[in-house]
Design a protein around this motif. Structure first.
Motif, PDB file in Angstrom:
ATOM      1  N   ALA A 186      11.754  12.196  -1.916  1.00 34.07           N
ATOM      2  CA  ALA A 186      12.373  13.492  -1.689  1.00 34.07           C
ATOM      3  C   ALA A 186      13.223  13.949  -3.186  1.00 34.07           C
ATOM      4  O   ALA A 186      13.142  15.020  -3.251  1.00 34.07           O
ATOM      5  CB  ALA A 186      13.486  12.947  -0.611  1.00 34.07           C
ATOM      6  N   LEU A 187      13.578  13.121  -3.547  1.00 32.89           N
ATOM      7  CA  LEU A 187      14.186  13.539  -4.942  1.00 32.89           C
ATOM      8  C   LEU A 187      13.244  13.979  -5.952  1.00 32.89           C
ATOM      9  O   LEU A 187      13.446  14.841  -6.651  1.00 32.89           O
ATOM     10  CB  LEU A 187      14.962  12.239  -5.743  1.00 32.89           C
ATOM     11  CG  LEU A 187      15.919  12.699  -6.896  1.00 32.89           C
ATOM     12  CD1 LEU A 187      16.816  13.799  -6.486  1.00 32.89           C
ATOM     13  CD2 LEU A 187      16.704  11.294  -7.146  1.00 32.89           C
ATOM     14  N   ALA A 188      12.232  13.419  -5.827  1.00 36.66           N
ATOM     15  CA  ALA A 188      11.011  13.810  -6.879  1.00 36.66           C
ATOM     16  C   ALA A 188      10.506  15.263  -6.565  1.00 36.66           C
ATOM     17  O   ALA A 188      10.102  15.958  -7.364  1.00 36.66           O
ATOM     18  CB  ALA A 188       9.969  12.740  -6.823  1.00 36.66           C
ATOM     19  N   ALA A 189      10.529  15.492  -5.238  1.00 41.17           N
ATOM     20  CA  ALA A 189       9.801  16.544  -4.703  1.00 41.17           C
ATOM     21  C   ALA A 189      10.908  17.932  -4.650  1.00 41.17           C
ATOM     22  O   ALA A 189      10.663  19.076  -4.540  1.00 41.17           O
ATOM     23  CB  ALA A 189       9.150  16.491  -3.458  1.00 41.17           C
TER      24      ALA A 189
ATOM     25  N   GLY B 137       0.773  -1.246   0.146  1.00 40.98           N
ATOM     26  CA  GLY B 137      -0.059   0.073  -0.122  1.00 40.98           C
ATOM     27  C   GLY B 137       0.912   1.175   0.101  1.00 40.98           C
ATOM     28  O   GLY B 137       0.548   2.336  -0.576  1.00 40.98           O
ATOM     29  N   ASN B 138       1.781   1.179   0.892  1.00 36.81           N
ATOM     30  CA  ASN B 138       2.780   2.266   0.738  1.00 36.81           C
ATOM     31  C   ASN B 138       3.377   2.647  -0.852  1.00 36.81           C
ATOM     32  O   ASN B 138       3.751   3.615  -0.993  1.00 36.81           O
ATOM     33  CB  ASN B 138       4.149   2.049   1.791  1.00 36.81           C
ATOM     34  CG  ASN B 138       3.401   2.462   3.273  1.00 36.81           C
ATOM     35  OD1 ASN B 138       2.491   2.924   3.344  1.00 36.81           O
ATOM     36  ND2 ASN B 138       3.932   1.819   4.284  1.00 36.81           N
TER      37      ASN B 138
ATOM     38  N   LEU C 277      15.108   5.098  -8.238  1.00 31.63           N
ATOM     39  CA  LEU C 277      15.187   4.849  -6.532  1.00 31.63           C
ATOM     40  C   LEU C 277      13.902   4.007  -6.513  1.00 31.63           C
ATOM     41  O   LEU C 277      13.835   3.041  -5.481  1.00 31.63           O
ATOM     42  CB  LEU C 277      15.334   5.976  -5.908  1.00 31.63           C
ATOM     43  CG  LEU C 277      16.517   6.721  -6.173  1.00 31.63           C
ATOM     44  CD1 LEU C 277      16.620   8.107  -5.324  1.00 31.63           C
ATOM     45  CD2 LEU C 277      17.811   5.736  -5.378  1.00 31.63           C
ATOM     46  N   TYR C 278      12.649   4.252  -7.034  1.00 33.27           N
ATOM     47  CA  TYR C 278      11.635   3.702  -6.714  1.00 33.27           C
ATOM     48  C   TYR C 278      11.699   2.197  -7.173  1.00 33.27           C
ATOM     49  O   TYR C 278      11.165   1.313  -6.564  1.00 33.27           O
ATOM     50  CB  TYR C 278      10.447   4.283  -7.363  1.00 33.27           C
ATOM     51  CG  TYR C 278       8.977   3.430  -7.397  1.00 33.27           C
ATOM     52  CD1 TYR C 278       7.956   3.551  -6.202  1.00 33.27           C
ATOM     53  CD2 TYR C 278       8.627   2.888  -8.480  1.00 33.27           C
ATOM     54  CE1 TYR C 278       7.032   3.027  -5.808  1.00 33.27           C
ATOM     55  CE2 TYR C 278       7.363   1.982  -8.250  1.00 33.27           C
ATOM     56  CZ  TYR C 278       6.715   2.124  -7.067  1.00 33.27           C
ATOM     57  OH  TYR C 278       5.332   1.381  -7.078  1.00 33.27           O
ATOM     58  N   LEU C 279      12.136   1.941  -8.250  1.00 35.06           N
ATOM     59  CA  LEU C 279      12.554   0.558  -8.653  1.00 35.06           C
ATOM     60  C   LEU C 279      13.214  -0.165  -7.830  1.00 35.06           C
ATOM     61  O   LEU C 279      13.278  -1.463  -7.587  1.00 35.06           O
ATOM     62  CB  LEU C 279      12.854   0.483 -10.152  1.00 35.06           C
ATOM     63  CG  LEU C 279      11.955   1.055 -11.095  1.00 35.06           C
ATOM     64  CD1 LEU C 279      12.758   1.152 -12.653  1.00 35.06           C
ATOM     65  CD2 LEU C 279      10.969   0.030 -11.198  1.00 35.06           C
ATOM     66  N   ALA C 280      14.271   0.517  -7.244  1.00 36.55           N
ATOM     67  CA  ALA C 280      15.137  -0.017  -6.250  1.00 36.55           C
ATOM     68  C   ALA C 280      14.499  -0.146  -4.865  1.00 36.55           C
ATOM     69  O   ALA C 280      15.383  -0.859  -3.799  1.00 36.55           O
ATOM     70  CB  ALA C 280      16.521   0.553  -6.228  1.00 36.55           C
ATOM     71  N   LYS C 281      13.299   0.086  -4.616  1.00 37.35           N
ATOM     72  CA  LYS C 281      12.269  -0.022  -3.543  1.00 37.35           C
ATOM     73  C   LYS C 281      13.100   0.859  -2.554  1.00 37.35           C
ATOM     74  O   LYS C 281      13.107   0.732  -1.289  1.00 37.35           O
ATOM     75  CB  LYS C 281      12.282  -1.535  -3.083  1.00 37.35           C
ATOM     76  CG  LYS C 281      11.803  -2.310  -4.005  1.00 37.35           C
ATOM     77  CD  LYS C 281      11.327  -3.585  -3.703  1.00 37.35           C
ATOM     78  CE  LYS C 281      10.651  -4.400  -4.311  1.00 37.35           C
ATOM     79  NZ  LYS C 281       9.939  -5.624  -3.812  1.00 37.35           N
ATOM     80  N   LEU C 282      13.676   2.106  -2.745  1.00 43.03           N
ATOM     81  CA  LEU C 282      14.092   2.967  -1.866  1.00 43.03           C
ATOM     82  C   LEU C 282      12.999   4.215  -1.850  1.00 43.03           C
ATOM     83  O   LEU C 282      13.269   5.289  -2.519  1.00 43.03           O
ATOM     84  CB  LEU C 282      15.573   3.516  -2.149  1.00 43.03           C
ATOM     85  CG  LEU C 282      16.663   2.568  -2.006  1.00 43.03           C
ATOM     86  CD1 LEU C 282      17.861   3.124  -3.050  1.00 43.03           C
ATOM     87  CD2 LEU C 282      16.767   2.181  -0.703  1.00 43.03           C
ATOM     88  N   ASP C 283      11.844   4.051  -1.227  1.00 45.11           N
ATOM     89  CA  ASP C 283      10.697   4.880  -1.408  1.00 45.11           C
ATOM     90  C   ASP C 283      10.917   6.361  -0.876  1.00 45.11           C
ATOM     91  O   ASP C 283      10.712   7.091  -1.424  1.00 45.11           O
ATOM     92  CB  ASP C 283       9.471   4.252  -0.792  1.00 45.11           C
ATOM     93  CG  ASP C 283       9.077   3.057  -1.324  1.00 45.11           C
ATOM     94  OD1 ASP C 283       9.366   2.621  -2.722  1.00 45.11           O
ATOM     95  OD2 ASP C 283       8.149   2.048  -0.954  1.00 45.11           O
ATOM     96  N   LEU C 284      11.627   6.395   0.287  1.00 47.73           N
ATOM     97  CA  LEU C 284      11.736   7.635   0.895  1.00 47.73           C
ATOM     98  C   LEU C 284      12.681   8.612  -0.026  1.00 47.73           C
ATOM     99  O   LEU C 284      12.342   9.710   0.036  1.00 47.73           O
ATOM    100  CB  LEU C 284      12.207   7.578   2.414  1.00 47.73           C
ATOM    101  CG  LEU C 284      12.054   9.042   3.215  1.00 47.73           C
ATOM    102  CD1 LEU C 284      10.454   9.613   3.301  1.00 47.73           C
ATOM    103  CD2 LEU C 284      12.558   8.824   4.620  1.00 47.73           C
TER     104      LEU C 284
ATOM    105  N   THR D  47       3.736   5.872  -2.689  1.00 50.17           N
ATOM    106  CA  THR D  47       5.062   6.411  -3.401  1.00 50.17           C
ATOM    107  C   THR D  47       4.897   6.775  -4.859  1.00 50.17           C
ATOM    108  O   THR D  47       5.401   7.746  -5.228  1.00 50.17           O
ATOM    109  CB  THR D  47       6.292   5.422  -2.939  1.00 50.17           C
ATOM    110  OG1 THR D  47       6.259   5.255  -1.418  1.00 50.17           O
ATOM    111  CG2 THR D  47       7.505   5.903  -3.600  1.00 50.17           C
ATOM    112  N   PHE D  48       4.374   5.660  -5.504  1.00 49.81           N
ATOM    113  CA  PHE D  48       4.414   5.680  -7.053  1.00 49.81           C
ATOM    114  C   PHE D  48       3.351   6.928  -7.330  1.00 49.81           C
ATOM    115  O   PHE D  48       4.155   7.901  -8.134  1.00 49.81           O
ATOM    116  CB  PHE D  48       3.443   4.560  -7.662  1.00 49.81           C
ATOM    117  CG  PHE D  48       3.270   4.524  -9.067  1.00 49.81           C
ATOM    118  CD1 PHE D  48       4.181   4.410  -9.955  1.00 49.81           C
ATOM    119  CD2 PHE D  48       1.965   5.233  -9.396  1.00 49.81           C
ATOM    120  CE1 PHE D  48       3.936   4.375 -11.344  1.00 49.81           C
ATOM    121  CE2 PHE D  48       1.687   5.155 -10.824  1.00 49.81           C
ATOM    122  CZ  PHE D  48       2.713   4.895 -11.762  1.00 49.81           C
ATOM    123  N   PHE D  49       2.224   7.420  -6.741  1.00 49.41           N
ATOM    124  CA  PHE D  49       1.465   8.556  -7.043  1.00 49.41           C
ATOM    125  C   PHE D  49       2.246   9.717  -6.828  1.00 49.41           C
ATOM    126  O   PHE D  49       2.137  10.667  -7.258  1.00 49.41           O
ATOM    127  CB  PHE D  49       0.058   8.275  -6.428  1.00 49.41           C
ATOM    128  CG  PHE D  49      -0.888   7.491  -7.349  1.00 49.41           C
ATOM    129  CD1 PHE D  49      -1.058   7.803  -8.592  1.00 49.41           C
ATOM    130  CD2 PHE D  49      -1.189   6.144  -6.762  1.00 49.41           C
ATOM    131  CE1 PHE D  49      -1.760   6.891  -9.350  1.00 49.41           C
ATOM    132  CE2 PHE D  49      -1.721   5.205  -7.644  1.00 49.41           C
ATOM    133  CZ  PHE D  49      -2.271   5.693  -8.939  1.00 49.41           C
TER     134      PHE D  49
END
Length: 117
Positions: A95-98, A17-18, A84-91, A22-24
């Motif tokens: 931060a990088l996307a924002a 769910g997280n 980073l999302y694909l590497a499952k480093l969500d946080l 993160t994706f959105f």
């Protein structure tokens, strides 16, 4: 027949769910970054042509001008959030996307409040 849910199963469901959130979050941050970039392009055209626009009245020079031209690079680097999302480093991905949105707000506040023309 009874169904037994373990803590591990609940944790896995929560993690998935997280990941969706993160994706959105990354997607909306990228949309916001490209929206800012649209207005940046309009300001850049005014700077190139020195043809009207309040951006010419700001008198950007030195560090403020370098930071203005750095926005497209920051936006392109922020696209690495998907890696980073694909590497499952969500946080770190969020931060990088924002980063372009947050840095744009900080740049604006610096121009308006702290910079002395």
């Amino acid at each position: 027949m009874t169904i037994v849910y373990s803590e591990a199963h609940n944790d896995e469901i929560a993690r998935e769910g997280n990941r969706v959130l993160t994706f959105f979050g990354i997607l909306l941050s990228n949309v916001g970054s490209f929206g800012i970039t649209l207005f940046w392009v309009m300001g850049a055209i005014h700077l190139w042509q020195t043809n009207g626009g309040q951006i010419n009245l700001l008198g950007l020079e030195g560090l403020s001008l370098v930071l203005f031209w750095a926005l497209p690079l920051v936006v392109v680097v922020s696209l690495a959030a998907w890696l980073l999302y694909l590497a499952k480093l969500d946080l770190p991905a969020l931060a990088l996307a924002a980063a372009p949105i947050g840095l744009t707000v900080l740049y604006y506040l610096w121009l308006v409040l702290l910079r002395h023309p």
